[in-house]
Design a protein around this motif. Sequence first.
Motif, short mmCIF file in Angstrom:
data_model
loop_
_atom_site.label_atom_id
_atom_site.label_comp_id
_atom_site.label_asym_id
_atom_site.label_seq_id
_atom_site.Cartn_x
_atom_site.Cartn_y
_atom_site.Cartn_z
N ALA A 19 0.83 -1.20 0.00
CA ALA A 19 0.00 0.00 0.00
C ALA A 19 0.87 1.25 0.00
O ALA A 19 0.59 2.22 -0.71
CB ALA A 19 -0.94 0.01 1.20
N GLY A 20 1.92 1.25 0.79
CA GLY A 20 2.84 2.39 0.84
C GLY A 20 3.50 2.66 -0.49
O GLY A 20 3.62 3.81 -0.92
N LEU A 21 3.94 1.60 -1.16
CA LEU A 21 4.57 1.75 -2.49
C LEU A 21 3.56 2.28 -3.50
O LEU A 21 3.88 3.14 -4.33
CB LEU A 21 5.15 0.41 -2.95
N PHE A 22 2.33 1.77 -3.43
CA PHE A 22 1.29 2.22 -4.35
C PHE A 22 0.97 3.69 -4.12
O PHE A 22 0.90 4.48 -5.06
CB PHE A 22 0.04 1.36 -4.18
N ILE A 23 0.81 4.09 -2.87
CA ILE A 23 0.48 5.48 -2.55
C ILE A 23 1.60 6.42 -2.98
O ILE A 23 1.34 7.51 -3.51
CB ILE A 23 0.14 5.62 -1.07
N ALA A 24 2.84 6.02 -2.80
CA ALA A 24 3.97 6.84 -3.26
C ALA A 24 3.89 7.05 -4.76
O ALA A 24 4.13 8.16 -5.26
CB ALA A 24 5.29 6.18 -2.87
N ALA A 25 3.53 6.01 -5.51
CA ALA A 25 3.40 6.13 -6.97
C ALA A 25 2.22 7.02 -7.34
O ALA A 25 2.30 7.82 -8.28
CB ALA A 25 3.25 4.75 -7.59
N VAL A 26 1.12 6.91 -6.61
CA VAL A 26 -0.06 7.75 -6.87
C VAL A 26 0.31 9.22 -6.66
O VAL A 26 -0.06 10.09 -7.45
CB VAL A 26 -1.24 7.35 -5.95
N ASN A 27 1.04 9.51 -5.60
CA ASN A 27 1.40 10.89 -5.28
C ASN A 27 2.35 11.51 -6.30
O ASN A 27 2.46 12.74 -6.35
CB ASN A 27 1.99 10.98 -3.87
N LYS A 28 3.01 10.72 -7.11
CA LYS A 28 3.90 11.23 -8.16
C LYS A 28 3.14 11.60 -9.43
O LYS A 28 3.69 12.22 -10.33
CB LYS A 28 4.96 10.19 -8.50
N GLN A 29 1.88 11.22 -9.51
CA GLN A 29 1.08 11.47 -10.71
C GLN A 29 0.59 12.92 -10.75
O GLN A 29 0.39 13.53 -9.71
CB GLN A 29 -0.11 10.50 -10.79
N SER A 30 0.38 13.41 -11.95
CA SER A 30 -0.10 14.78 -12.13
C SER A 30 -1.63 14.87 -12.12
O SER A 30 -2.18 15.95 -12.30
CB SER A 30 0.45 15.35 -13.44
N VAL A 31 -2.29 13.74 -11.92
CA VAL A 31 -3.75 13.70 -11.89
C VAL A 31 -4.21 13.06 -10.58
O VAL A 31 -3.47 12.32 -9.95
CB VAL A 31 -4.32 12.90 -13.09
N THR A 32 -5.43 13.36 -10.19
CA THR A 32 -6.02 12.73 -9.02
C THR A 32 -6.53 11.35 -9.41
O THR A 32 -7.21 11.20 -10.42
CB THR A 32 -7.18 13.59 -8.48
N VAL A 33 -6.20 10.36 -8.59
CA VAL A 33 -6.57 8.98 -8.88
C VAL A 33 -7.50 8.47 -7.80
O VAL A 33 -7.27 8.70 -6.61
CB VAL A 33 -5.30 8.08 -8.96
N THR A 34 -8.54 7.76 -8.22
CA THR A 34 -9.43 7.09 -7.27
C THR A 34 -9.33 5.59 -7.49
O THR A 34 -8.91 5.12 -8.55
CB THR A 34 -10.89 7.54 -7.42
N VAL A 79 -1.50 0.49 -12.72
CA VAL A 79 -1.98 -0.88 -12.94
C VAL A 79 -0.79 -1.84 -12.97
O VAL A 79 -0.82 -2.91 -12.35
CB VAL A 79 -2.81 -0.98 -14.24
N ALA A 80 0.27 -1.45 -13.67
CA ALA A 80 1.46 -2.30 -13.74
C ALA A 80 2.03 -2.53 -12.34
O ALA A 80 2.46 -3.65 -12.01
CB ALA A 80 2.50 -1.67 -14.64
N LEU A 81 2.00 -1.53 -11.50
CA LEU A 81 2.50 -1.65 -10.15
C LEU A 81 1.65 -2.62 -9.33
O LEU A 81 2.17 -3.52 -8.65
CB LEU A 81 2.54 -0.27 -9.48
N LEU A 82 0.33 -2.46 -9.40
CA LEU A 82 -0.56 -3.34 -8.63
C LEU A 82 -0.49 -4.79 -9.11
O LEU A 82 -0.71 -5.71 -8.33
CB LEU A 82 -2.01 -2.84 -8.73
N GLU A 83 -0.20 -4.98 -10.38
CA GLU A 83 -0.13 -6.33 -10.94
C GLU A 83 1.26 -6.94 -10.80
O GLU A 83 1.56 -7.96 -11.42
CB GLU A 83 -0.63 -6.32 -12.38
N THR A 84 2.10 -6.32 -9.97
CA THR A 84 3.42 -6.84 -9.61
C THR A 84 3.37 -7.28 -8.16
O THR A 84 2.74 -6.61 -7.33
CB THR A 84 4.47 -5.71 -9.76
#
Length: 90
Positions: A19-34, A79-84
């Motif tokens: 979850a921490g790795l995923f959230i770090a990747a989400v926070n690097k994005q230029s868009v809001t993700v749900t 998606v690639a991250l979650l599927e790893t």
Amino acid sequence: MAERNATIASSVGLHARPAGLFIAAVNKQSVTVTISKDGSAPINAASILSIMSLGAAHGDVVTLAAEGDGAEAALAELVALLETDLDAVE
């Protein structure tokens, strides 16, 4: 709005380290993700509390959504991250 499904690959699901790795990747994005699971209401994918309350286990399918410039690229990366298996990543 762009949407993509992902199957959780981590053996412990989307908890603690994954979850921490995923959230770090989400926070690097230029868009809001749900993120949502099983047709539930979308929640903020950048919130550790929201992610932990989702209860996404190994093999569960989640839906990611984002809107705006770069949404498709952001979702493809996430998606690639979650599927790893993030438990195996050092």
